[in-house]
Structures are given as C-alpha cells and as structure tokens.
Design an enzyme around this catalytic site. Structure first.
Site, PDB file in Angstrom:
ATOM      1  CG  HIS A 162      -7.954  -0.216  -0.735  1.00 56.15           C
ATOM      2  ND1 HIS A 162      -9.298  -0.108  -0.475  1.00 56.15           N
ATOM      3  CD2 HIS A 162      -7.320   0.196   0.383  1.00 56.15           C
ATOM      4  CE1 HIS A 162      -9.470   0.355   0.757  1.00 56.15           C
ATOM      5  NE2 HIS A 162      -8.279   0.563   1.292  1.00 56.15           N
ATOM      6  CG  HIS A 191      -5.127   4.372   1.792  1.00 51.95           C
ATOM      7  ND1 HIS A 191      -6.207   5.120   2.184  1.00 51.95           N
ATOM      8  CD2 HIS A 191      -5.502   3.071   1.939  1.00 51.95           C
ATOM      9  CE1 HIS A 191      -7.186   4.310   2.561  1.00 51.95           C
ATOM     10  NE2 HIS A 191      -6.789   3.057   2.419  1.00 51.95           N
ATOM     11  CD  GLU A 207      -3.028  -0.515   2.382  1.00 54.05           C
ATOM     12  OE1 GLU A 207      -2.939   0.566   2.984  1.00 54.05           O
ATOM     13  OE2 GLU A 207      -3.873  -1.374   2.670  1.00 54.05           O
ATOM     14  CG  ASP A 252      -8.913   2.546   4.896  1.00 55.45           C
ATOM     15  OD1 ASP A 252      -7.795   2.260   5.334  1.00 55.45           O
ATOM     16  OD2 ASP A 252      -9.386   2.116   3.828  1.00 55.45           O
TER      17      ASP A 252
HETATM   18 ZN   LIG Z   1      -7.690   1.314   3.044  1.00 56.18          ZN
END
Ligand SMILES: [Zn+2]
Length: 126
Positions: A77, A75, A25, A88
C-alpha cells in the site's frame, strides 16, 4: 486466531520489493505450511501475469496454478495505510492477506489479516 510466522530474510525481501515498486503496488504470493493455528511462510512467488499499476495490482486468482501450498498473498500500500481495502478482501485467496505499507522499513510497516478482516499476529523467526 492464527499466528503467521515468517523468516527475517523473507520479510526483508518483501520490504525491498515493495520499496523498489513504489509508488506502484506490488503483489507476491505466499507459499508455506498451515497448521491449525499457525501459518509459516516459507517462499515468495511472483504471480503469473501480474500487472503492476496504481490501484489494485491486476491479478486473478482463477489464473493461478492449483497449488495447495499457497497460503495467501502480500501486497503493498503506497499510501501507507495498513488496512485491507474492500477490493483486497474480495480478490484475496488463501488464508492470509499481508499488507506492507510505505515507507516499508520494518515489521511495523506490515499487517496481516484473515479474509474476515481479523488482524492476525505476525511472528518473525530467524
Ligand atoms: Zn490493498
């Protein structure tokens, strides 16, 4: 309901960064301008002490410098799921949670949410 505006070239930077970190990530901070119903992303920042790995990108909001121009985070995934996880929602800060999902090709691989998990509109500007 807010609209999030982002420039095309910033969007490609985000997609490129996510692709280069895959299958890990990535997390970046979004800096921008807020008005009542619109948020314009103007810059990307690398968070201090970012720890990249599987699962949630290690990142603690309390370690951030106080910067009122931060409007949220983006961010990736690697699973491709364009929904914020509970983690999150609990670890986010700012107004915007932007998620970019595998295969990171274009805006159809990006979703933007508020803290209350409300989906926000994304507007791409030149
Ligand atoms: Zn996430």
């Amino acid at each position: 309901m807010s609209t999030v505006c982002i420039k095309k070239d910033l969007l490609s930077q985000i997609l490129g960064n996510a692709a280069s970190m895959h299958p890990r990530e990535m997390l970046l901070l979004l800096r921008g301008q807020k008005s009542k119903d619109q948020i314009t992303v103007t810059d990307l920042l690398v968070p201090p002490l970012a720890i990249h790995g599987r699962g949630f990108t290690g990142f603690q909001a309390q370690m951030l410098p106080i910067d009122f121009s931060l409007v949220g985070t983006v961010h990736s995934h690697p699973s491709g799921v364009l929904e914020p996880s509970l983690v999150d929602l609990h670890h986010s800060f700012g107004r915007v949670i932007m998620i970019v999902g595998f295969p990171y090709l274009n805006e159809s691989n990006i979703a933007v949410f508020s803290h209350s998990k409300e989906k926000l509109a994304l507007k791409i500007i030149d």
